[in-house]
Design an enzyme around this catalytic site. Sequence first.
Site, PDB file in Angstrom:
ATOM      1  N   GLU A 223       0.884  -1.183   0.000  1.00  0.00           N
ATOM      2  CA  GLU A 223       0.000   0.000   0.000  1.00  0.00           C
ATOM      3  C   GLU A 223       0.910   1.217   0.000  1.00  0.00           C
ATOM      4  O   GLU A 223       1.458   1.592   1.042  1.00  0.00           O
ATOM      5  CB  GLU A 223      -0.878  -0.017   1.266  1.00  0.00           C
ATOM      6  N   CYS A 257      -2.369   9.653   2.754  1.00  0.00           N
ATOM      7  CA  CYS A 257      -1.887   9.077   1.485  1.00  0.00           C
ATOM      8  C   CYS A 257      -2.824   9.383   0.324  1.00  0.00           C
ATOM      9  O   CYS A 257      -2.379   9.506  -0.799  1.00  0.00           O
ATOM     10  CB  CYS A 257      -1.695   7.577   1.624  1.00  0.00           C
TER      11      CYS A 257
END
Length: 469
Positions: A223, A257
Amino acid sequence: MATLTAPILDDISTEAARRLMEKQRRFFESRQTQDIEFRIKHLRALQDAIHAQEKTILEALYKDFRKSEFEGYVTEVGFVLDDLKHTLKHLRAWAKPERVGASLMVMPASAKVYSVPYGVSLIISPWNYPFQLLIAPFVGAIAAGNCAVLKPSELAPHTSAAIANLIKSVFPEEYASVVEGGVETNTRLLEQKWDYIFFTGGTEIGRIVAQAAAKNLTPTTLELGGKSPCFVDKHANLDVAARRIVWGKYLNAGQTCVAPDYLLLDKAIEQPFLEKMRATVREFYGENPEQSVDYPRIINDRHFSRLKSYLSDGDIFTGGETNAAERYIAPTILRNVDASANVMQDEIFGPILPVMTYSRLDEAIDFVNKRSKPLALYVFSENSDVQNTVLANTNSGGGCVNDTVTHLTVPGLPFGGVGDSGIGGYHGKHSFDTFSHKRGILSKPSMFDIKLRYAPYAGKLKWLRKIIG
Ligand code: NAD
């Protein structure tokens, strides 16, 4: 705000890392985690412990970077509790073997997909949502029947300690255990042969993790990060777009993010839209956001200096104020930015929003496609042709139409990147699937044994051709 000195020892030895993993492997081999009721019991205990320790966790988040109680609850503790509730509700159904059609060639037979745990997993997380990004994948690992070693980020040391206490209060070390530490510790852990590695962090560190995993052919989820573009078309509802972009960008002071990294703004609405953005920042955080209890700080001095250096990459439309002692950077919008400037090359990961303008939508689409595939992509427009054109001609891990960030709150949507922004996805059932090997088993009765496939083959091919069609 005092500078943090990490109370974390970065000193696990290779031998200690190996012993911990072997201990978990023996526990996994006892097959206790195969039992769904055993998993549910521990997930419930985790849920209870999070409720009981919520205050400590929220305080730790505040100490690490002044995350407000509201943001701490919504984006970290509450997020994980919601995920746990969803998992507990559906786990028995997810874990059932899935029957699939058997091909005519093998009939009569039954074919089933069994979700089986990989074994011992390593979960590594970053500092920006230090609770959510470690515990949400952990829920998936436990739900799927794995053991897990968790490595929180050393850059959020208070949350790291709170997580270590939380996990210790629920799980015996051989089932799940937290190893606190930084790069050295992670390197020692990555030297081991895990059955699964789940990593959240930067793209460059993702490559290091992938290389370590490749040595043992360990499956991984990565990720990662990147620059998530946000299109604002002239047909957007400008008031709503301004609110949703300001919220998604300055949440956690931009250290998200999936925060919109930069705007791709239709030139026709540049001035009115930016004015609405500036007014919205003021509405959310007041005349001086430094005084706002809702506005967090930058995680450490290194990131503060990096972010501060971007302020000269364009003209400041709003914000730009900094306070090094507090590691404060005001919510900032930069315009007249060159695409080659650092702020447009690096993942920003802070409260600075560069604005790129476009006259034709295809130029903006080209701009995105010439860069790495982003983790998220956002498009604001009331015109469905514009929405569809942007979605059909770009790629990204995920994203939203007329919103930012919230796609990750939907358990049915897989959350993850593509290309440089990551491999794999999780959340809800996707987390369970991520941590499960899908084992396909064909089961045939011995009563009938059709001879068509056995030698001698003479005369049989034409029948097979008829079956296959
Ligand atoms: P990072 O990659 O520096 O650190 C992540 C983890 O890796 C930490 O636990 C750290 O101890 C470890 N680590 C760091 N350097 C290492 C090395 N050289 N060798 C081995 N291990 C190492 O990331 P970060 O700064 O903590 O977080 C920011 C990054 O994470 C951003 O790029 C952001 O986009 C990304 N991120 C992605 C997601 C997502 O869900 N895709 C979520 C949050 C953050």
